[in-house]
Design a protein around this motif. Structure first.
Motif, short mmCIF file in Angstrom:
data_model
loop_
_atom_site.label_atom_id
_atom_site.label_comp_id
_atom_site.label_asym_id
_atom_site.label_seq_id
_atom_site.Cartn_x
_atom_site.Cartn_y
_atom_site.Cartn_z
N ASP A 97 0.84 -1.20 0.00
CA ASP A 97 0.00 0.00 0.00
C ASP A 97 0.87 1.25 0.00
OD1 ASP A 97 -2.27 -1.55 0.03
OD2 ASP A 97 -2.54 -1.44 2.21
N PHE A 98 1.99 1.20 0.72
CA PHE A 98 2.91 2.33 0.77
C PHE A 98 3.52 2.60 -0.60
CE2 PHE A 98 7.36 3.69 1.14
CZ PHE A 98 7.20 4.91 1.79
N ILE A 99 3.96 1.53 -1.28
CA ILE A 99 4.57 1.67 -2.59
C ILE A 99 3.57 2.20 -3.61
CG2 ILE A 99 5.48 0.35 -4.54
CD1 ILE A 99 7.54 0.88 -2.41
N ASP A 100 2.29 1.80 -3.49
CA ASP A 100 1.26 2.24 -4.44
C ASP A 100 1.07 3.75 -4.41
OD1 ASP A 100 0.86 -0.33 -5.26
OD2 ASP A 100 -0.93 -0.67 -4.04
N ASP A 101 1.42 4.40 -3.30
CA ASP A 101 1.29 5.85 -3.21
C ASP A 101 2.34 6.58 -4.05
OD1 ASP A 101 -0.85 5.58 -1.48
OD2 ASP A 101 0.39 5.74 0.32
N TYR A 102 3.41 5.85 -4.46
CA TYR A 102 4.52 6.51 -5.14
C TYR A 102 4.80 5.93 -6.54
CZ TYR A 102 5.40 8.33 -0.47
OH TYR A 102 5.27 8.95 0.74
N ILE A 103 4.38 4.70 -6.78
CA ILE A 103 4.65 4.05 -8.06
C ILE A 103 3.34 3.63 -8.70
CG2 ILE A 103 5.81 2.13 -9.22
CD1 ILE A 103 7.87 2.12 -7.04
N GLU A 104 3.19 3.92 -9.97
CA GLU A 104 1.96 3.60 -10.69
C GLU A 104 1.73 2.09 -10.74
OE1 GLU A 104 0.13 4.07 -15.23
OE2 GLU A 104 2.09 4.92 -14.70
N VAL A 105 0.50 1.71 -10.51
CA VAL A 105 0.12 0.29 -10.56
C VAL A 105 0.15 -0.19 -12.01
CG1 VAL A 105 -1.74 -1.37 -10.20
CG2 VAL A 105 -1.29 0.40 -8.49
N LYS A 106 0.86 -1.30 -12.25
CA LYS A 106 0.93 -1.90 -13.58
C LYS A 106 0.63 -3.39 -13.43
CE LYS A 106 4.35 1.33 -15.43
NZ LYS A 106 5.70 1.47 -16.07
N LYS A 107 -0.60 -3.76 -13.72
CA LYS A 107 -1.03 -5.12 -13.50
C LYS A 107 -0.31 -6.10 -14.42
CE LYS A 107 -5.62 -4.06 -11.69
NZ LYS A 107 -7.09 -4.29 -11.82
N GLY A 108 -0.06 -7.29 -13.90
CA GLY A 108 0.58 -8.34 -14.67
C GLY A 108 0.11 -9.70 -14.19
N ASN A 109 0.67 -10.75 -14.78
CA ASN A 109 0.25 -12.11 -14.47
C ASN A 109 1.31 -12.87 -13.69
OD1 ASN A 109 -2.25 -11.94 -15.94
ND2 ASN A 109 -1.08 -12.20 -17.83
N PHE A 110 0.84 -13.72 -12.79
CA PHE A 110 1.69 -14.74 -12.19
C PHE A 110 1.62 -15.96 -13.12
CE2 PHE A 110 0.57 -12.62 -8.05
CZ PHE A 110 1.87 -12.26 -7.71
N ILE A 111 2.77 -16.46 -13.57
CA ILE A 111 2.81 -17.59 -14.49
C ILE A 111 3.54 -18.76 -13.84
CG2 ILE A 111 3.60 -18.40 -16.75
CD1 ILE A 111 3.44 -15.50 -17.71
N ASN A 112 2.89 -19.89 -13.81
CA ASN A 112 3.45 -21.09 -13.19
C ASN A 112 4.61 -21.62 -14.04
OD1 ASN A 112 4.00 -23.54 -11.97
ND2 ASN A 112 1.84 -24.16 -11.79
N VAL A 113 5.78 -21.79 -13.44
CA VAL A 113 6.96 -22.27 -14.16
C VAL A 113 6.79 -23.70 -14.66
CG1 VAL A 113 8.14 -23.12 -12.10
CG2 VAL A 113 9.48 -22.39 -14.07
N VAL A 114 5.91 -24.46 -14.03
CA VAL A 114 5.75 -25.86 -14.38
C VAL A 114 5.00 -26.04 -15.70
CG1 VAL A 114 4.76 -28.08 -13.68
CG2 VAL A 114 5.85 -26.59 -11.98
#
Length: 270
Positions: free
Chosen positions: A29-46
């Motif tokens: 939450d602290f970081i979100d106040d200073y850096i723009e949110v850029k959504k991405g995906n979690f990808i399973n290595v398997v």
């Protein structure tokens, strides 16, 4: 105390405030106040499937546990891709994708003199650490023509992270340090190469197989260490690692998401 000692420059210097001093606030939450949110995906290595989404790679560090809802096992960050905002995650804290045995650093800072071995174009063996609480690990390193260190560890370490510092020792003596630029292929990637070489046509790396677990944890690290410490010359060691990494890159071409994250080009240069 500094003023009493006559250290006026230190007294007037602006106090540094690290991230550890944000108090009880939630870090993300602290970081979100200073850096723009850029959504991405979690990808399973398997299996390269998307297992969740996140608000930006800046919120996650290599080796960190991910809070992904609806999953039967815990996932941990293996690799981050700033360009695509994809995060490659591994199921289980000790998954082979979290372990690396080779790395490249920027030009080092030596407390005294550089090892005389480098002046002769030879390798230098000492001990390595990148986290102060972890035990020292034997390593062998070469210095390339750009002044960078190519480091080979006796055993793979978990969550080696670019940007952190590699620190070198001989016994209790600290020799110097260097910032980690990037890592070589993970134990998972190297084992995946061997699986493909075995001509098993599958896009899923069988990390649950007993022989793969034994290869990743027991056999492969020892093979890499034996090769780089016995090849007899800097050129032959680098050539070996170049060939290994090249075939990993070629084998990954059929897996676009894995390729986009792990394919870094040839990391071992003479």
């Amino acid at each position: 105390m500094a003023a009493a000692a006559g250290l006026d420059r230190i007294v007037k210097k602006k106090e540094s405030v690290g991230i550890c001093f944000i108090g009880k606030r939630n870090f993300q939450d602290f970081i979100d106040d200073y850096i723009e949110v850029k959504k991405g995906n979690f990808i399973n290595v398997v299996d390269n499937k998307i297992v969740g989404q996140h608000k930006g790679v800046h919120c996650w560090t290599v080796g960190q546990r991910c809070a992904i809802a609806g999953q039967p096992v815990a996932f941990y960050v293996a690799e981050r891709n700033v360009a695509t905002q994809d995060i490659l995650v591994a199921p289980g804290r000790m998954h082979p994708a979290l372990f690396h045995q080779t790395l490249v650093t920027e030009a080092p800072y030596w407390i005294n003199e550089p090892p005389v071995n480098f002046e002769k174009g030879e390798s230098f063996q000492c001990e390595f650490r990148f986290q102060h609480r972890e035990p020292l690990v034997n390593c062998l390193m070469y210095q390339d023509n750009k002044g960078r260190l190519q480091v080979y560890l006796e055993k793979p370490l978990r969550a080696l992270t670019p940007g952190q510092y590699a620190v070198f020792y001989t016994g209790d003596e600290c020799l110097g340090s260097a910032r980690i630029l990037f890592r070589g292929p993970s134990i998972d990637a190297t084992c995946w190469l061997l699986w493909k070489v075995d001509r098993v046509e599958s896009n899923t790396f069988p990390t649950s197989s007993s022989w793969v677990r034994r290869l990743a944890k027991e056999l492969l690290p020892g093979i890499v260490w034996d090769v780089v410490t016995n090849v007899g010359s800097k050129g032959r060691a680098i050539k070996y690692m170049n060939v290994l990494h090249f075939w990993i890159r070629i084998s990954q071409r059929s897996m676009k998401k894995r390729d986009s994250i792990l394919d870094r080009g040839s990391v071992w240069t003479n």
